[in-house]
Scaffold this motif. Structure first.
Motif, PDB file in Angstrom:
ATOM      1  N   TYR A  90     -19.845 -40.312 -20.092  1.00  0.00           N
ATOM      2  CA  TYR A  90     -19.216 -38.933 -20.407  1.00  0.00           C
ATOM      3  C   TYR A  90     -18.254 -38.607 -19.202  1.00  0.00           C
ATOM      4  N   ASP A  91     -18.793 -38.924 -17.823  1.00  0.00           N
ATOM      5  CA  ASP A  91     -17.979 -38.421 -16.917  1.00  0.00           C
ATOM      6  C   ASP A  91     -16.610 -39.097 -16.889  1.00  0.00           C
ATOM      7  N   ILE A  92     -16.528 -40.353 -17.257  1.00  0.00           N
ATOM      8  CA  ILE A  92     -15.440 -41.090 -17.331  1.00  0.00           C
ATOM      9  C   ILE A  92     -14.405 -40.533 -18.725  1.00  0.00           C
ATOM     10  N   GLU A  93     -15.066 -40.168 -19.731  1.00  0.00           N
ATOM     11  CA  GLU A  93     -14.554 -39.637 -20.987  1.00  0.00           C
ATOM     12  C   GLU A  93     -13.833 -38.387 -20.410  1.00  0.00           C
ATOM     13  N   SER A  94     -14.405 -37.640 -19.509  1.00  0.00           N
ATOM     14  CA  SER A  94     -13.743 -36.206 -19.379  1.00  0.00           C
ATOM     15  C   SER A  94     -12.370 -36.704 -18.546  1.00  0.00           C
ATOM     16  N   ILE A  95     -12.430 -37.696 -17.840  1.00  0.00           N
ATOM     17  CA  ILE A  95     -11.000 -37.840 -17.275  1.00  0.00           C
ATOM     18  C   ILE A  95     -10.137 -38.562 -18.277  1.00  0.00           C
ATOM     19  N   GLU A  96     -10.467 -39.272 -19.169  1.00  0.00           N
ATOM     20  CA  GLU A  96      -9.916 -39.571 -20.338  1.00  0.00           C
ATOM     21  C   GLU A  96      -9.151 -38.639 -21.179  1.00  0.00           C
ATOM     22  N   ASN A  97     -10.153 -37.493 -21.470  1.00  0.00           N
ATOM     23  CA  ASN A  97      -9.677 -36.438 -21.981  1.00  0.00           C
ATOM     24  C   ASN A  97      -8.554 -35.474 -21.313  1.00  0.00           C
ATOM     25  N   ALA A  98      -8.412 -35.647 -19.965  1.00  0.00           N
ATOM     26  CA  ALA A  98      -7.573 -34.898 -19.171  1.00  0.00           C
ATOM     27  C   ALA A  98      -6.220 -35.879 -19.132  1.00  0.00           C
ATOM     28  N   GLY A  99      -6.182 -37.037 -19.910  1.00  0.00           N
ATOM     29  CA  GLY A  99      -4.948 -37.667 -20.231  1.00  0.00           C
ATOM     30  C   GLY A  99      -4.864 -38.764 -18.916  1.00  0.00           C
ATOM     31  N   LEU A 100      -5.685 -38.904 -18.160  1.00  0.00           N
ATOM     32  CA  LEU A 100      -5.603 -39.952 -16.931  1.00  0.00           C
ATOM     33  C   LEU A 100      -6.033 -41.288 -17.224  1.00  0.00           C
ATOM     34  N   ILE A 101      -6.822 -41.657 -18.179  1.00  0.00           N
ATOM     35  CA  ILE A 101      -7.536 -42.966 -18.674  1.00  0.00           C
ATOM     36  C   ILE A 101      -7.121 -43.017 -20.276  1.00  0.00           C
ATOM     37  N   LYS A 102      -6.607 -44.346 -20.508  1.00  0.00           N
ATOM     38  CA  LYS A 102      -6.247 -44.568 -21.738  1.00  0.00           C
ATOM     39  C   LYS A 102      -7.462 -44.944 -22.704  1.00  0.00           C
ATOM     40  N   ALA A 103      -7.464 -44.617 -23.855  1.00  0.00           N
ATOM     41  CA  ALA A 103      -8.678 -44.744 -24.723  1.00  0.00           C
ATOM     42  C   ALA A 103      -8.698 -46.407 -24.787  1.00  0.00           C
ATOM     43  N   GLY A 104     -10.130 -46.487 -25.054  1.00  0.00           N
ATOM     44  CA  GLY A 104     -10.528 -48.085 -25.207  1.00  0.00           C
ATOM     45  C   GLY A 104     -11.082 -48.582 -23.925  1.00  0.00           C
ATOM     46  N   TRP A 105     -11.158 -47.716 -22.977  1.00  0.00           N
ATOM     47  CA  TRP A 105     -11.635 -48.463 -21.556  1.00  0.00           C
ATOM     48  C   TRP A 105     -12.854 -48.971 -21.431  1.00  0.00           C
ATOM     49  N   LYS A 106     -13.586 -48.538 -22.255  1.00  0.00           N
ATOM     50  CA  LYS A 106     -15.124 -49.237 -22.269  1.00  0.00           C
ATOM     51  C   LYS A 106     -15.180 -50.684 -22.734  1.00  0.00           C
ATOM     52  N   ASP A 107     -14.009 -51.014 -23.499  1.00  0.00           N
ATOM     53  CA  ASP A 107     -13.831 -52.389 -23.929  1.00  0.00           C
ATOM     54  C   ASP A 107     -13.115 -53.486 -22.874  1.00  0.00           C
ATOM     55  N   LYS A 108     -12.716 -52.715 -21.629  1.00  0.00           N
ATOM     56  CA  LYS A 108     -11.730 -53.496 -20.843  1.00  0.00           C
ATOM     57  C   LYS A 108     -12.594 -54.431 -19.881  1.00  0.00           C
ATOM     58  N   PHE A 109     -14.076 -54.041 -19.855  1.00  0.00           N
ATOM     59  CA  PHE A 109     -14.793 -54.920 -19.075  1.00  0.00           C
ATOM     60  C   PHE A 109     -16.041 -55.264 -19.616  1.00  0.00           C
ATOM     61  N   ASP A 110     -16.947 -56.117 -19.295  1.00  0.00           N
ATOM     62  CA  ASP A 110     -18.092 -56.794 -19.854  1.00  0.00           C
ATOM     63  C   ASP A 110     -19.098 -55.730 -19.764  1.00  0.00           C
ATOM     64  N   ASN A 111     -20.185 -55.697 -20.992  1.00  0.00           N
ATOM     65  CA  ASN A 111     -21.189 -54.662 -21.085  1.00  0.00           C
ATOM     66  C   ASN A 111     -20.879 -53.165 -21.162  1.00  0.00           C
ATOM     67  N   ASP A 112     -19.784 -52.798 -22.080  1.00  0.00           N
ATOM     68  CA  ASP A 112     -19.349 -51.816 -22.235  1.00  0.00           C
ATOM     69  C   ASP A 112     -18.941 -50.899 -20.856  1.00  0.00           C
ATOM     70  N   SER A 113     -18.237 -51.972 -19.797  1.00  0.00           N
ATOM     71  CA  SER A 113     -17.621 -51.494 -18.434  1.00  0.00           C
ATOM     72  C   SER A 113     -18.880 -51.034 -17.910  1.00  0.00           C
ATOM     73  N   SER A 114     -20.013 -51.518 -17.845  1.00  0.00           N
ATOM     74  CA  SER A 114     -21.217 -51.128 -16.935  1.00  0.00           C
ATOM     75  C   SER A 114     -21.458 -52.391 -16.104  1.00  0.00           C
ATOM     76  N   PRO A 115     -21.053 -52.779 -15.097  1.00  0.00           N
ATOM     77  CA  PRO A 115     -21.520 -53.967 -14.471  1.00  0.00           C
ATOM     78  C   PRO A 115     -22.859 -54.292 -13.898  1.00  0.00           C
ATOM     79  N   TYR A 116     -23.603 -53.065 -13.856  1.00  0.00           N
ATOM     80  CA  TYR A 116     -24.967 -52.942 -13.266  1.00  0.00           C
ATOM     81  C   TYR A 116     -25.641 -51.689 -13.896  1.00  0.00           C
ATOM     82  N   THR A 117     -27.107 -51.604 -13.751  1.00  0.00           N
ATOM     83  CA  THR A 117     -27.647 -50.714 -14.558  1.00  0.00           C
ATOM     84  C   THR A 117     -28.687 -50.199 -13.615  1.00  0.00           C
ATOM     85  N   SER A 118     -29.644 -49.173 -14.060  1.00  0.00           N
ATOM     86  CA  SER A 118     -30.651 -48.767 -13.335  1.00  0.00           C
ATOM     87  C   SER A 118     -31.528 -48.102 -14.162  1.00  0.00           C
TER      88      SER A 118
END
Length: 332
Positions: A90-118
C-alpha cells in the motif's frame, strides 16, 4: 614544437585531474523502512561488488530509513528515491498514485515484488514475568504494550492486522467483538512510536512496557544484542508480512539510473542476498535457503494473509484512513 607544448600541457592537466574522473561512479538512493537498516548495510556492500564486476562502474548506495508510511509520503512529496523498499505494498501504491511509479510494478520482480517476508511476534523480558503466550494476554489489565503507530508505520499496520486475524478466528468473524478486542489491546498501549525501530528502542533500551509487538527480525536482533534479557513468544495466529520493492520510474528516468536501480532490486533474489536476508532474520523467498534456516524460523506458524481481508487497498480504507476503525477504537 607546438605538438610538444600541447602534449606537455595535456600531461599537466591529466596529472592534476582527480583520480575519480577516470572512472564513472553512479549513485542511487534506497528509501526504506526502519527494520531493514542492518540488512541493507550488508547488502549494499555485495551489490557494489556485483555491479563493479558486471559493468566496471563503481556504485554508491545512499540509504534512508523511517516509518514506512512516513517514508512513502516523503517520496510522494519529492524526496528523490531511485528505489523504494517499504513495509507493505500500500505504501508503494501511494507513490504510484502520486504519479512517480508506473502501474504494474508488482509484476516487475518475483513473488509480487517481495524478495523476503516476515511475520509478527512478541518480545518479552527474560522469564516472561507477565506469562504472555498469545494475543489475549495483551488485553489483560495492567499489561503494558509497545507497538508503533499504524498511521505512520507499515510494520504497525501488520501488527494490527495480525491481532485482527487472531480476533477473527477467536470470534468467528463477529466484527463487533473483534473491534472490542482490538480496543482493549490498544487501551494497553503505553508507547505508540512513529516507526518500528523507535518502538524497539522504547522497549529494549528505555525499558518501557511489558511486551513489544514486533517484526520477527526486530525481535531476533534484540535477542542477539541482549541475549540474557529478552525472549520471543510466537502467538498462535500471526500474519504473512510481505515487504515490497519498486523502482521509482520518474526518478530513474531523469537521473538515468534505471539499469542500476533495476539490478539493485533484482539482485535481492540472488542466493548471496537471500542468505543476508536470513542472517538478518528476514524470511527468504528462496524455499531452499528458507529451509536451511528452519532452526531459526518457525515454519509451522499459522499465518493469515492480507488477501484474506481483501488486500491492502480495502484494509487501508476500512481500518487506517481518517475516521476508520483504528481512529474509532484508539481514543486517548
Amino acid at each position: 614544437m607546438i605538438r610538444k607544448l600541447f602534449a606537455f600541457g595535456l600531461a599537466v592537466v591529466l596529472a592534476l585531474m582527480p583520480v575519480q574522473a577516470f572512472g564513472k561512479t553512479v549513485s542511487i538512493t534506497n528509501v526504506s523502512y526502519d527494520p531493514t537498516r542492518e540488512m541493507f548495510e550488508q547488502y549494499n556492500k555485495i551489490f557494489e561488488d556485483h555491479w563493479k564486476e558486471k559493468t566496471g562502474e563503481d556504485v554508491e548506495v545512499i540509504q534512508s530509513h523511517g516509518g514506512s508510511g512516513k517514508q512513502a509520503l516523503e517520496v510522494a512529496n519529492g524526496l528523490d528515491a531511485d528505489v523504494v523498499t517499504l513495509a507493505l505494498e500500500y505504501d508503494i501504491e501511494s507513490i504510484e498514485n502520486a504519479g512517480l511509479i508506473k502501474a504494474g510494478w508488482k509484476d516487475k520482480f518475483d513473488n509480487d515484488s517481495s524478495p523476503y517476508t516476515s511475520t509478527i511476534v512478541f518480545l518479552v523480558k527474560k522469564g516472561n514475568p507477565r506469562d504472555i503466550k498469545d494475543w489475549d494476554d495483551l488485553t489483560k489489565k495492567g499489561v503494558g504494550v509497545v507497538t508503533p503507530n499504524p498511521k505512520t508505520s507499515g510494520g504497525a499496520r501488520w501488527n494490527y492486522m495480525a491481532a485482527w486475524a487472531y480476533a477473527d478466528k477467536k470470534y468467528g468473524g463477529d466484527e463487533a467483538q473483534m473491534k472490542e478486542f482490538i480496543k482493549k489491546l490498544y487501551r494497553n498501549v503505553v508507547v505508540l512510536d512513529s516507526g518500528a525501530r523507535g518502538a524497539t528502542t522504547s522497549f529494549v533500551e528505555n525499558g518501557q512496557g511489558d511486551v513489544l509487538v514486533a517484526w520477527e527480525n526486530e525481535a531476533y536482533l534484540s535477542m542477539r544484542d541482549y541475549p540474557d534479557e529478552y525472549e520471543i513468544v510466537t502467538p498462535s495466529v500471526s500474519i504473512l508480512a510481505q515487504p515490497s520493492v519498486a523502482v521509482v520510474d520518474e526518478v530513474v528516468d531523469y537521473r538515468d539510473t534505471r539499469d542500476v536501480a533495476t539490478e539493485y532490486l533484482n539482485y535481492l533474489y540472488s542466493d548471496e542476498a537471500q542468505e543476508i536476508a536470513a542472517e538478518n532474520y528476514f524470511r527468504p523467498t528462496n524455499e531452499k535457503i528458507l529451509k536451511k534456516h528452519s532452526d531459526t524460523f518457525d515454519l509451522n506458524i499459522n499465518l493469515a494473509n492480507i488477501s484474506d481481508y481483501g488486500g491492502w487497498d480495502k484494509v487501508q480504507e476500512k481500518h487506517f484512513t481518517d475516521g476508520g476503525i483504528f481512529d474509532r477504537i484508539y481514543e486517548r
